[in-house]
Design a protein around this motif. Structure first.
Motif, short mmCIF file in Angstrom:
data_model
loop_
_atom_site.label_atom_id
_atom_site.label_comp_id
_atom_site.label_asym_id
_atom_site.label_seq_id
_atom_site.Cartn_x
_atom_site.Cartn_y
_atom_site.Cartn_z
N TRP A 20 0.59 -1.12 -0.41
CA TRP A 20 0.15 0.42 0.30
C TRP A 20 1.22 1.39 -0.02
N THR A 21 0.22 2.06 -0.25
CA THR A 21 0.47 3.68 -0.40
C THR A 21 0.64 4.16 0.94
N PRO A 22 1.81 5.33 0.86
CA PRO A 22 1.36 5.76 2.52
C PRO A 22 -0.26 6.20 2.43
N ASP A 23 -0.83 7.02 1.27
CA ASP A 23 -2.00 7.30 1.88
C ASP A 23 -3.44 6.24 1.88
N GLN A 24 -2.60 5.14 1.43
CA GLN A 24 -3.61 3.54 1.55
C GLN A 24 -3.88 3.82 2.72
N TRP A 25 -2.23 3.47 3.56
CA TRP A 25 -2.23 2.91 5.12
C TRP A 25 -3.71 4.09 5.83
N ALA A 26 -2.72 5.16 5.80
CA ALA A 26 -3.19 6.45 6.25
C ALA A 26 -5.46 5.89 6.47
N ASP A 27 -5.47 6.06 5.02
CA ASP A 27 -6.60 5.48 4.88
C ASP A 27 -6.92 4.36 5.94
N PHE A 28 -6.51 3.48 5.31
CA PHE A 28 -7.08 2.54 6.50
C PHE A 28 -7.18 2.76 8.23
N TRP A 29 -6.26 3.02 8.66
CA TRP A 29 -5.95 2.88 9.98
C TRP A 29 -6.83 4.44 10.14
N LYS A 30 -7.14 5.68 9.77
CA LYS A 30 -8.53 6.75 9.60
C LYS A 30 -9.74 5.70 9.84
N ASN A 81 -12.82 -3.79 6.38
CA ASN A 81 -11.99 -4.87 5.05
C ASN A 81 -12.29 -4.49 3.86
N ARG A 82 -13.62 -4.78 4.07
CA ARG A 82 -14.25 -4.93 2.28
C ARG A 82 -13.44 -3.74 2.20
N LEU A 83 -14.67 -2.28 2.43
CA LEU A 83 -14.36 -1.51 2.36
C LEU A 83 -12.59 -1.01 1.81
N ALA A 84 -11.75 -1.23 2.65
CA ALA A 84 -10.70 -1.22 2.13
C ALA A 84 -9.89 -2.15 0.60
N GLU A 85 -10.80 -3.45 0.79
CA GLU A 85 -10.97 -4.12 -0.85
C GLU A 85 -10.94 -3.00 -1.52
N ILE A 86 -12.35 -2.40 -2.00
CA ILE A 86 -12.74 -1.78 -2.36
C ILE A 86 -12.34 -0.49 -2.72
N ARG A 87 -11.99 0.02 -1.99
CA ARG A 87 -10.60 1.46 -2.05
C ARG A 87 -9.05 0.85 -2.60
N THR A 88 -8.77 -0.36 -3.06
CA THR A 88 -7.33 -0.41 -3.09
C THR A 88 -7.43 -1.10 -4.24
N GLY A 89 -8.30 -1.63 -4.18
CA GLY A 89 -8.58 -2.60 -5.75
C GLY A 89 -8.05 -4.35 -5.70
N GLU A 90 -8.63 -4.57 -3.94
CA GLU A 90 -8.13 -5.82 -3.74
C GLU A 90 -9.31 -7.02 -4.21
N PRO A 91 -8.88 -8.08 -4.77
CA PRO A 91 -10.14 -9.24 -4.20
C PRO A 91 -11.18 -9.22 -3.30
N ILE A 92 -11.36 -8.83 -3.28
CA ILE A 92 -12.92 -9.25 -2.65
C ILE A 92 -13.29 -10.80 -1.30
#
Length: 336
Positions: free
Chosen positions: A44-54, A107-118
């Motif tokens: 993940w990029t720093p922004d993606q990590w920041a979004d997850f922890w936020k 986790n489902r929301l993070a997968e959607i945001r980052t393009g991970e498999p659901i």
């Protein structure tokens, strides 16, 4: 590596854990610490990590709570652990009601945001319902389109067992099959020989006989029998007392003596020969985001299913998940 932290005086991870533990002594709750583990399938990029922890802190009202973080690099990518203090100034602790469902939702929301498999979880319907209640109808529809509605995934291993398996590369399901086969022979000598052929051995634990695998970790004999028999569809429900009766009259080394020495050697287990020293790792902190999950048909074809609630894919644990072994391979070890 030491990661981020907040509200702590100490700097090293061990010292920060001690500080959090000390703070927790003033809590009126028996579990004042909260452990969370995030393991994405790609960096993940720093922004993606920041979004997850936020999103995580907003969900559980942890925005002002002290925490420490450690960063691991495994299989070429980062995953992170955080330990939060739940203690409030009043001495009470932040409530974590329905945290499993809420973490699956995050986790489902993070997968959607980052393009991970659901991934499919244990509380899919509840997650979809919660998203709709929050006005996230588009995200709820994405989960429906992924086939999550009306499904429920359950794992074969407990979180602590799965964590141990990840550390040691020992397939507990494969080990259980070997034990069940020997148990059905009603001859402990046959069982000992079968285990020895795979680098495992019998010993006597505090409550009954145990199996020591190639890495020195211990598994209760009766639980392995129950695990394999349940997978066969014919659960035996063997008790520890029945397992003790099974090995009665056989001279087994005591696991407590082995653990006290901190290693397995010729003096404690002569039949082992010379083996490397094994270090006994304490149990993981409770509350990590390991859960019963698997990929949907939307997973990339080169990836194997993974039942962890956190966002990751581990092809080298496919033997464990599918209860299959390659011809001529060791059904106990999943290490390549």
């Amino acid at each position: 590596m030491v990661g981020a932290s907040r509200g702590l005086i100490e700097t090293g991870t061990k010292d920060q854990i001690k500080e959090l533990t000390h703070i927790g002594r003033y809590a009126s709750h028996s579990k004042p610490l909260h452990h969370v583990h995030a393991d994405p399938a790609k960096d993940w990029t720093p922004d993606q990590w920041a979004d997850f922890w936020k999103s995580y802190e907003n969900e559980f009202s942890l925005q002002k709570q002290s925490f420490t973080e450690v960063v691991h690099v495994k299989h070429g990518r980062e995953h992170k652990h955080r330990v939060y203090s739940l203690l409030l100034p009043s001495g009470s602790c932040i409530r974590m009601d329905n945290d499993f469902i809420r973490r699956e939702k995050l986790n489902r929301l993070a997968e959607i945001r980052t393009g991970e498999p659901i991934l499919s979880g244990r509380h899919n319907d509840a997650v979809i319902k919660a998203l709709e209640a929050e006005g996230k109808t588009a995200q709820a529809q994405i989960l429906r389109d992924a086939g999550l509605e009306g499904t429920r995934t359950r794992g074969k291993l407990k979180p602590q067992e799965r964590a141990q398996q990840e550390r040691t590369h020992i397939d507990k399901a494969g080990l259980a099959v070997i034990v069940l086969k020997g148990w059905k022979g009603y001859n402990p000598d046959v069982l000992k020989e079968q285990l020895k052929a795979h680098g495992c051995h019998l010993a006597m634990g505090d409550k009954g006989p145990v199996v020591i695998d190639q890495t020195g970790n211990v598994h209760a004999l009766n639980r392995l029998v129950n695990m394999a028999s349940k997978a066969e569809g014919k659960p035996l429900k063997i008790t520890a007392k029945q397992a003790v009766d099974y090995v009665r009259g056989y001279d087994l080394p005591f696991y407590a003596d082995i653990q006290k020495k901190g290693k397995i050697n010729e003096r404690t287990l002569p039949e082992l020969g010379t083996v490397q020293e094994n270090f006994f790792i304490p149990a993981d902190l409770p509350g990590s985001l390991w859960s019963e999950q698997e990929h949907t048909e939307h997973s990339r074809p080169d990836e194997q299913p993974d039942r962890r609630q956190t966002l990751t894919h581990r092809p080298d644990t496919a033997v464990t998940r599918n209860h299959r072994t390659a011809t001529g391979s060791n059904p106990v070890s999943t290490k390549p």
